[in-house]
Design an enzyme around this catalytic site. Sequence first.
Site, short mmCIF file in Angstrom:
data_model
loop_
_atom_site.label_atom_id
_atom_site.label_comp_id
_atom_site.label_asym_id
_atom_site.label_seq_id
_atom_site.Cartn_x
_atom_site.Cartn_y
_atom_site.Cartn_z
N CYS A 50 0.67 -1.49 0.02
CA CYS A 50 -0.06 -0.13 0.00
C CYS A 50 0.88 1.38 0.00
CB CYS A 50 -1.05 0.17 1.16
SG CYS A 50 -1.08 1.51 2.29
N GLY A 51 0.48 2.17 -1.01
CA GLY A 51 1.44 3.20 -1.14
C GLY A 51 1.46 4.30 0.01
N HIS A 52 0.12 4.52 0.52
CA HIS A 52 -0.33 5.39 1.48
C HIS A 52 0.68 4.83 2.86
CE1 HIS A 52 -2.66 7.97 -0.48
NE2 HIS A 52 -3.56 6.89 -0.41
N CYS A 53 0.88 3.53 2.97
CA CYS A 53 1.57 2.90 4.18
C CYS A 53 3.02 3.09 4.06
CB CYS A 53 1.07 1.36 4.13
SG CYS A 53 -0.35 0.98 4.32
#
Length: 526
Positions: A50-53
């Site tokens: 996950c990019g936001h993670c």
Amino acid sequence: MASFRSIALGLVAAAAIASASDVHELKKDTFTDFVKSHDLVLAEFFAPWCGHCKALAPEYEEAATTLKEKDIPLAKIDCTEEADLCKDYGVEGYPTIKVFRGPDNVQAYSGARKAPAIISYMTKQALPAVSVLTSETLEEFKTSDKVVVVGYFAADDKTSNTTFAEAAETMRDDYLFGATNDAALGDAEGVKQPAIVLYKSFDEGKDVFEEKFDKEAISKFAKTAAIPLVGEVGPETYAGYMAAGIPLAYIFAETPEERAELAETLKPLAQKHKGAISFATIDAKSFGAHAGNLNLEVDKWPAFAIQETVKNQKFPFDQNKKLTHDDVGAFVQDFVDGKIEPSIKSEPIPEKQEGPVQVVVANNYKEVVLDNDHDVLLEFYAPWCGHCKALAPKYEELAAMYPSSSKVTVAKVDATANDVPDEIQGFPTIKLFPAGGKDEPITYSGSRTIEDLAEFIKENGKYKVDAYEGQNETDEAESAPLPEGMGEAAKAATEVVKSAASEATEAVKTAAVDTDGDDGSEHDEL
Ligand SMILES: *[C@@H]1O[C@H](CO)[C@@H](O)[C@H](O)[C@H]1NC(C)=O
Ligand SMILES: CC(=O)N[C@H]1CO[C@H](CO)[C@@H](O)[C@@H]1O
């Protein structure tokens, strides 16, 4: 070519960095003990892809290192490995961040995903909601945050104490709360017990509450007093302005100096309309595109516009005029007096409806959606939205299932090019406006399949039109009557097909959650 030695050194260094992490990686068998043995834990549920993670990771590390000193541990749980644990805590998207006070007292983390915000948020969580203050600690407390709230009440005034503490509990994420029963401190402040003073690092510096102690009243007082006279609209404040329920006046300017200058010029107007209109500057360099939403031209700065946030109406100020105190003041007064019509952005009304999906624009919205006796399904889309493009062919197919005689209209509106009265959180948003209940549209939240949408129309529309039923009607009419008993068999077969279809829908739903955006949301956010 890198030598073996330097690669080996690199590996050693990487290992050292990894083990130096202050974030605790928890698993199903360690999680419960961990949250039980710490009063307060912040836990991030994440997925490695996950990019936001990934963006959060360095911020989270930094916060963990700082908060370690205050004995507030930060933990993370890899949901691709600990699916059950994540499911137990209702994790639906990534990252999900939660505050734990033991395994059963869980609250969503509502701060920003940056190290300073995480540190400040968790520091506040660690304090009792209300700090007891004395003559030694009061002065320092007053300036310990941008906004602090101090209760002054007598030691035996249990009612005020309880009410204040309850109000503080609900707002503890937002402000610091303190209280003192030292009557002399109240006297020095010029207030009579019981009273509340909100101290702020801006504007008048403080506001006093001397009404009867009531949780709602205290909450309203704090929220109103904490908003700067002329604030700043940005990603962290926007939702608060929208939630305030009063119109928002935007001051667009490109540089911080210009914004400060205009804020100063227009501050008397903000003072005059305090509590009725919020005033805020906005960075035209970063958020200039938002001016388009307010029907301003997006390349002419500075600019001013008022947004009526409840009905989402826009009142742009003439961009050829200078933003003077007098001209803007007259404009704001006209707005307050109801003398200005909201500006409506609309595409031209289509001369002819081409496909099965009716094209709605702002100027025919009333006619096509509201002022008729059809059940109207309306999709709010944005041209750039990927999920909308994926839906388009299915939506056409759906619309084709309802002949013009069917009392069901399937329609779409480009919500970026047309002002619609609806509040749209993301794209696509699909609502059904049932005949006879147009002022209470029903928002669709199922999976975006033709079957489920048709079912939704059938369930919620006034006429309960069943697109599929219509189809078997024609089939039956054309075929020879079935021999006795066959009707039942046909019905059973239909059920099988139907349930297979709904299972397929479930599968699609699940897949959609897995593959959609990083945050698990199925919407393209605004
Ligand atoms: C409010 O009540 C709590 C709990 O009884 C007490 O510890 C605290 O000192 C009281 N606050 C003040 C300002 O008297
Ligand atoms: C409108 C109509 O006649 N629909 C029929 C479609 O088929 C089912 C099952 O055979 C019937 O129950 C419906 O009445």
